[in-house]
Design a protein around this motif. Sequence first.
Motif, PDB file in Angstrom:
ATOM      1  N   ARG A   1       0.620  -0.664  -0.038  1.00 29.73           N
ATOM      2  CA  ARG A   1      -0.395  -0.041  -0.157  1.00 29.73           C
ATOM      3  C   ARG A   1       0.846   1.341   0.442  1.00 29.73           C
ATOM      4  NH1 ARG A   1      -3.352   0.932   4.219  1.00 29.73           N
ATOM      5  NH2 ARG A   1      -4.222   2.802   2.982  1.00 29.73           N
ATOM      6  N   ILE A   2       1.917   1.359   0.464  1.00 28.23           N
ATOM      7  CA  ILE A   2       2.728   2.180   1.239  1.00 28.23           C
ATOM      8  C   ILE A   2       3.801   2.454  -0.060  1.00 28.23           C
ATOM      9  CG2 ILE A   2       5.065   2.940   1.811  1.00 28.23           C
ATOM     10  CD1 ILE A   2       4.089   1.854   4.139  1.00 28.23           C
ATOM     11  N   VAL A   3       4.370   1.522  -1.273  1.00 28.53           N
ATOM     12  CA  VAL A   3       4.527   1.758  -2.343  1.00 28.53           C
ATOM     13  C   VAL A   3       3.747   2.335  -3.441  1.00 28.53           C
ATOM     14  CG1 VAL A   3       5.462   0.127  -4.562  1.00 28.53           C
ATOM     15  CG2 VAL A   3       6.803   0.293  -1.861  1.00 28.53           C
ATOM     16  N   ALA A   4       2.046   1.730  -3.772  1.00 27.46           N
ATOM     17  CA  ALA A   4       1.094   1.888  -4.451  1.00 27.46           C
ATOM     18  C   ALA A   4       0.507   3.309  -4.429  1.00 27.46           C
ATOM     19  CB  ALA A   4       0.203   1.508  -4.811  1.00 27.46           C
ATOM     20  N   ALA A   5       0.626   4.017  -2.916  1.00 25.92           N
ATOM     21  CA  ALA A   5       0.568   5.328  -2.838  1.00 25.92           C
ATOM     22  C   ALA A   5       1.810   6.264  -3.060  1.00 25.92           C
ATOM     23  CB  ALA A   5      -0.528   5.735  -1.720  1.00 25.92           C
ATOM     24  N   GLY A   6       2.406   6.048  -3.012  1.00 26.18           N
ATOM     25  CA  GLY A   6       4.273   6.552  -3.043  1.00 26.18           C
ATOM     26  C   GLY A   6       4.462   7.105  -4.237  1.00 26.18           C
ATOM     27  N   LEU A   7       3.748   5.383  -5.590  1.00 24.42           N
ATOM     28  CA  LEU A   7       3.997   6.129  -6.758  1.00 24.42           C
ATOM     29  C   LEU A   7       2.650   7.137  -7.584  1.00 24.42           C
ATOM     30  CD1 LEU A   7       4.899   2.554  -8.778  1.00 24.42           C
ATOM     31  CD2 LEU A   7       5.907   4.216  -8.163  1.00 24.42           C
ATOM     32  N   THR A   8       1.634   7.164  -7.343  1.00 25.24           N
ATOM     33  CA  THR A   8       0.626   7.926  -7.154  1.00 25.24           C
ATOM     34  C   THR A   8       0.816   9.859  -6.440  1.00 25.24           C
ATOM     35  OG1 THR A   8      -0.973   8.343  -4.980  1.00 25.24           O
ATOM     36  CG2 THR A   8      -1.507   6.319  -7.075  1.00 25.24           C
ATOM     37  N   LEU A   9       1.491   9.814  -6.020  1.00 28.05           N
ATOM     38  CA  LEU A   9       2.436  10.844  -5.276  1.00 28.05           C
ATOM     39  C   LEU A   9       3.422  11.148  -5.683  1.00 28.05           C
ATOM     40  CD1 LEU A   9       1.369  13.312  -3.144  1.00 28.05           C
ATOM     41  CD2 LEU A   9       3.779  11.666  -1.449  1.00 28.05           C
ATOM     42  N   LEU A  10       4.174  10.573  -5.842  1.00 27.78           N
ATOM     43  CA  LEU A  10       5.292  11.048  -7.616  1.00 27.78           C
ATOM     44  C   LEU A  10       4.560  10.755  -8.300  1.00 27.78           C
ATOM     45  CD1 LEU A  10       8.134  10.760  -7.601  1.00 27.78           C
ATOM     46  CD2 LEU A  10       7.767   8.513  -8.885  1.00 27.78           C
ATOM     47  N   ASP A  11       3.756  10.963  -8.467  1.00 31.09           N
ATOM     48  CA  ASP A  11       3.002  11.170 -10.779  1.00 31.09           C
ATOM     49  C   ASP A  11       2.560  12.528 -10.774  1.00 31.09           C
ATOM     50  OD1 ASP A  11       3.999   8.885 -11.274  1.00 31.09           O
ATOM     51  OD2 ASP A  11       1.639   7.892 -11.052  1.00 31.09           O
TER      52      ASP A  11
END
Lengths: 246, 246
Positions: A31-41
């Motif tokens: 979940r952290i990685v997934a949320a991190g990627l959307t935040l990165l975008d």
Amino acid sequence: MPAKTNVSTEPSKQRRGRKPTGSPDALTKQRIVAAGLTLLDVQGAHGFSVRDLARALDVYPASIYWHMGSRNGLLAAMVAAVLADVAPIETHTRWQDWLRDLFGRYRAAIRCHPQAAALIGAQLVSNASIDFDLIEAILRTLSDAGFRDARLREAFSVVMAAQVGFVTTEFAPAPEEHAEQWSADMQGLIHSVDATRCPILAANLDQMTNQSFALRWENGRTAPMDTAFRLYVDTVIAGLEVLARQ
Amino acid sequence: MPAKTNVSTEPSKQRRGRKPTGSPDALTKQRIVAAGLTLLDVQGAHGFSVRDLARALDVYPASIYWHMGSRNGLLAAMVAAVLADVAPIETHTRWQDWLRDLFGRYRAAIRCHPQAAALIGAQLVSNASIDFDLIEAILRTLSDAGFRDARLREAFSVVMAAQVGFVTTEFAPAPEEHAEQWSADMQGLIHSVDATRCPILAANLDQMTNQSFALRWENGRTAPMDTAFRLYVDTVIAGLEVLARQ
DNA sequence: ACCTGAACACCGTTCAAGT
DNA sequence: ACCTGAACACCGTTCAAGT
């Protein structure tokens, strides 16, 4: 970094206390990685912060540290997720086509998360999870092409560098600070080129403006360089064909 | 970021008040950029801070902002200084040799300030100062090679990407956080490779360890990749030779 | 024109303490 | 085991005020 809106450092009042371990919104690496990627975008590699991610997940920053160890560890995990499926599956094609497929798949993966490009080419944090199968596949392909021993190992590094090189540059982040001002400056500067001093450039200026490296102010996210990328891949493969015969 | 030694934010008591405008240690863009590069060399791109630079110059951070506008502006000026002399001078050689020279000079420039590599490949801030003469020289060289029109413009981007790609990866910064731990982990992981699943890799493992991309824990500063770089340049030039004939 | 001195709104990371 | 709550030592950037 310009001022952000002033937000509190605590999780929202709505959810105080911890979620049960089996709960669907329990904190996990995934979940952290997934949320991190959307935040990165949305924020870009430069603006990405652990604290923002914590706010998005409605937890304290320390919770993220418990799972990921450090900011770099988090970014490495995010990169690994982006590049999870770049290795081509089919294996019985011509080696040239396999490489072409590899380069294309890498670029396609980056296009899904263009802001991740800046984390890869310029960062040696491919750590923790080396994809041995991909390495073996590249070595086998180059072996099929005719490379042996030291030449094979060097050709491997050539392929790795070629895979990352163009795409990293294509998706290099533009300064989002004063974008409109910057693009205006850039256009003005470009049209100030001296046609007698730089005749070939002058003749090609209109077609290169915002299209070619060094003369653009948008990156591959908004201005993809499809045809140049194709020529790049053709160049590398044609070069490897020549060198494999020597 | 681990704790630094606690240092004050003010310039040293020794020199209070301003230097006279003509003084040898008056603050200028030149001096700021020079000091910035020596600071970059020891701190790395990640650890580089405007405040540290201000301390090194014994001024307040705002003084640097007055001259350079922003952190990005400062970094762009530093990059421009590093790449000031990459354009080859001689012009009457074979186009292949000219390109080889260009690639070599770029790599040599980066080797003087390896930490600058991370600022270039992954950052589209070649802004402000575009080197039109270099662009024209590349276009002329590719024109000599036989590229025309759209092909010429695409080949230009191929050369730019090729120039930056390998070197950016070669000098990508390693995580300086827990270096000894990381290299141990890396070596352990590498030697855990399954020889029946990855036979070619296993056969080349010793010679690739810390030498090839994806299998190293040092970067080009301490472990230069000279022979792989040579093959890379040969590959690109041979590829361009082939495509120029089509 | 050039710089000081101080403030503002952030960071990454650590750590005792809670559950 | 997993997270809270708060602290520590930093950042980049801005701005009035001095010279």
